[in-house]
Design a protein around this motif. Sequence first.
Motif, PDB file in Angstrom:
ATOM      1  N   HIS A   1       0.835  -1.203   0.000  1.00 22.07           N
ATOM      2  CA  HIS A   1       0.000   0.000   0.000  1.00 22.07           C
ATOM      3  C   HIS A   1       0.873   1.257   0.000  1.00 22.07           C
ATOM      4  O   HIS A   1       0.565   2.234  -0.702  1.00 22.07           O
ATOM      5  CB  HIS A   1      -0.915  -0.006   1.232  1.00 22.07           C
ATOM      6  CG  HIS A   1      -1.826   1.184   1.299  1.00 22.07           C
ATOM      7  ND1 HIS A   1      -1.443   2.372   1.909  1.00 22.07           N
ATOM      8  CD2 HIS A   1      -3.085   1.393   0.814  1.00 22.07           C
ATOM      9  CE1 HIS A   1      -2.420   3.251   1.800  1.00 22.07           C
ATOM     10  NE2 HIS A   1      -3.439   2.682   1.157  1.00 22.07           N
ATOM     11  N   GLU A   2       1.952   1.243   0.769  1.00 20.20           N
ATOM     12  CA  GLU A   2       2.836   2.406   0.812  1.00 20.20           C
ATOM     13  C   GLU A   2       3.425   2.709  -0.561  1.00 20.20           C
ATOM     14  O   GLU A   2       3.450   3.865  -0.999  1.00 20.20           O
ATOM     15  CB  GLU A   2       3.966   2.180   1.814  1.00 20.20           C
ATOM     16  CG  GLU A   2       4.943   3.353   1.877  1.00 20.20           C
ATOM     17  CD  GLU A   2       6.073   3.125   2.866  1.00 20.20           C
ATOM     18  OE1 GLU A   2       7.179   3.621   2.611  1.00 20.20           O
ATOM     19  OE2 GLU A   2       5.843   2.456   3.889  1.00 20.20           O
ATOM     20  N   ILE A   3       3.894   1.681  -1.250  1.00 21.17           N
ATOM     21  CA  ILE A   3       4.503   1.896  -2.561  1.00 21.17           C
ATOM     22  C   ILE A   3       3.483   2.417  -3.566  1.00 21.17           C
ATOM     23  O   ILE A   3       3.765   3.331  -4.355  1.00 21.17           O
ATOM     24  CB  ILE A   3       5.147   0.593  -3.075  1.00 21.17           C
ATOM     25  CG1 ILE A   3       6.351   0.238  -2.203  1.00 21.17           C
ATOM     26  CG2 ILE A   3       5.574   0.729  -4.530  1.00 21.17           C
ATOM     27  CD1 ILE A   3       7.000  -1.069  -2.550  1.00 21.17           C
ATOM     28  N   LYS A   4       2.285   1.872  -3.539  1.00 19.93           N
ATOM     29  CA  LYS A   4       1.278   2.246  -4.532  1.00 19.93           C
ATOM     30  C   LYS A   4       0.638   3.598  -4.267  1.00 19.93           C
ATOM     31  O   LYS A   4       0.275   4.317  -5.208  1.00 19.93           O
ATOM     32  CB  LYS A   4       0.190   1.164  -4.601  1.00 19.93           C
ATOM     33  CG  LYS A   4       0.635  -0.129  -5.256  1.00 19.93           C
ATOM     34  CD  LYS A   4      -0.538  -1.087  -5.393  1.00 19.93           C
ATOM     35  CE  LYS A   4      -0.153  -2.339  -6.168  1.00 19.93           C
ATOM     36  NZ  LYS A   4      -1.311  -3.261  -6.342  1.00 19.93           N
ATOM     37  N   HIS A   5       0.494   3.964  -2.983  1.00 19.21           N
ATOM     38  CA  HIS A   5      -0.327   5.132  -2.667  1.00 19.21           C
ATOM     39  C   HIS A   5       0.393   6.248  -1.920  1.00 19.21           C
ATOM     40  O   HIS A   5      -0.166   7.346  -1.799  1.00 19.21           O
ATOM     41  CB  HIS A   5      -1.546   4.692  -1.849  1.00 19.21           C
ATOM     42  CG  HIS A   5      -2.404   3.673  -2.545  1.00 19.21           C
ATOM     43  ND1 HIS A   5      -3.179   3.964  -3.644  1.00 19.21           N
ATOM     44  CD2 HIS A   5      -2.571   2.336  -2.308  1.00 19.21           C
ATOM     45  CE1 HIS A   5      -3.813   2.876  -4.047  1.00 19.21           C
ATOM     46  NE2 HIS A   5      -3.459   1.874  -3.255  1.00 19.21           N
ATOM     47  N   VAL A   6       1.603   5.992  -1.419  1.00 19.92           N
ATOM     48  CA  VAL A   6       2.304   7.013  -0.647  1.00 19.92           C
ATOM     49  C   VAL A   6       3.596   7.459  -1.330  1.00 19.92           C
ATOM     50  O   VAL A   6       3.885   8.649  -1.417  1.00 19.92           O
ATOM     51  CB  VAL A   6       2.609   6.510   0.780  1.00 19.92           C
ATOM     52  CG1 VAL A   6       3.354   7.579   1.579  1.00 19.92           C
ATOM     53  CG2 VAL A   6       1.315   6.125   1.498  1.00 19.92           C
ATOM     54  N   VAL A   7       4.371   6.515  -1.815  1.00 18.89           N
ATOM     55  CA  VAL A   7       5.642   6.842  -2.459  1.00 18.89           C
ATOM     56  C   VAL A   7       5.384   7.629  -3.745  1.00 18.89           C
ATOM     57  O   VAL A   7       4.571   7.217  -4.567  1.00 18.89           O
ATOM     58  CB  VAL A   7       6.429   5.552  -2.785  1.00 18.89           C
ATOM     59  CG1 VAL A   7       7.695   5.877  -3.568  1.00 18.89           C
ATOM     60  CG2 VAL A   7       6.779   4.810  -1.499  1.00 18.89           C
ATOM     61  N   PRO A   8       6.051   8.770  -3.927  1.00 19.59           N
ATOM     62  CA  PRO A   8       5.846   9.565  -5.150  1.00 19.59           C
ATOM     63  C   PRO A   8       6.156   8.762  -6.409  1.00 19.59           C
ATOM     64  O   PRO A   8       7.074   7.938  -6.420  1.00 19.59           O
ATOM     65  CB  PRO A   8       6.837  10.726  -4.984  1.00 19.59           C
ATOM     66  CG  PRO A   8       7.059  10.831  -3.512  1.00 19.59           C
ATOM     67  CD  PRO A   8       6.971   9.430  -2.985  1.00 19.59           C
TER      68      PRO A   8
END
Length: 457
Positions: free
Chosen positions: A196-203
């Motif tokens: 989730h972090e990679i898909k939705h938080v990381v630019p």
Amino acid sequence: MDPQTSANQIAARRSILSGKRILIVGAGGDAVGERLVQQVRHARELGIEIVLLDTEDSRVAYEADVLLLADITDYAACRQEVERFHAATPLEGIVTFAEERTEITSRLQRDLGFPGHSVTGSHAARDKHRMREILKENDLPVPQFAQLESRDSAHEIADSFPVPAFLKTAEGAGSVATRRIDRTSDIVAAFDDALHEIKHVVPAEFRSAILGSFSDDRANFLIEEYLSPAKRLDADCLGRVTIELLVQNGDIRFFAMADGRCVSKHDHRYSTLCFPSKLGAEDTQQFRTLAQEVVAAFGLSNGPVILDAVMTENGPQLYEINARIDNALVLPLITVCWGVDMVEETLKIAAGIPIDTHPRQSGAGAALIHFILAPSPSTIARFTIPDWPGLIRHGSVTVLKHQGDTVAGPEGAYDCIALVEAFGDDQTAAKKQLDRFLSGMKLELTRAPERTGPTSV
């Protein structure tokens, strides 16, 4: 060092490197290129004729004497452009200061006949799974690990993998999407959270530049058992180190080691990096032996190398390799402690100029970097430092973050809050000054609204 002495030393270095035409492989893009500005600028100060291979939006284009435009993710296009230029105007070396471009740089070095690291080693340094396979193949110690490409693969190991463990991207930087796991039952949840972090938080630009192996169909995560420092070192918070190397023709010509103090004794991320290491001669020699074995196994034969390792109960073990120079925050501290200019020596290696740093591997300096490692985007609610002139009689303190400033949290690069340099009659005396300073530093963060309440670091 007085200004005139410094100017004379720079002039002497210019006499060695002045006029050398060296290709610098850029980062490809404005966001990533920001990290290269100081290194490329320093190369110009040393008299290098800079031929830059980069894209039109390069942050360092203005420093170049010649700009070669190419998609630097396309090796065939890069090679064609560099060969065209080299045929008409011979180059004398090829180098990069961008971690993301170490593999393409090593391929150019190999194909055009210049000194550099092996392509295999440069690739493995960027692929944490392949790195560990090479360690196993060469009978070097390696923690238990597994590749997780999907949620199903996380389920398969959920009942058997040893904990504590860390989940991380197999290709990545800055601890992006890294999770500590203390119970096997949490492995799948950690996988979901990191995804989730990679898909939705990381630019998006960071994802495309750094996490090139990630896709919606293939997560390419790595899970690895936690390496705990030996109990004999625990009381002094020692055992976890960063090792800076300069290698030429397969030989380690410079070895510098720093102690990494973590957020907690169970965390993998450094909150403080102290040069030089306090470890004794026996431990230091074991790390140096491991470094030589790693350099040989990976073919990291010409250039800078960074190793992260732990002195465990069973001896030194490696958990990270970088086939590159360190960042602009760390490099001046190496100069403070050992008088070695890592950019200068890296350029010499690229140009095939013999280096000899052995006479400079002792000194009376000590230096540290202290980081903020926030659990979420935060604001500095309170930040106090001790009366440093009273603690650091010979040296300096540079404060880079202040009350009211924001910090990015785990999805961003490490936020540095202070650079501290100290000098004494010897390095032991200098390190005592640093320890007294660090013990008096106080920091309080206020987390983002969804996680109320202050947290102290």
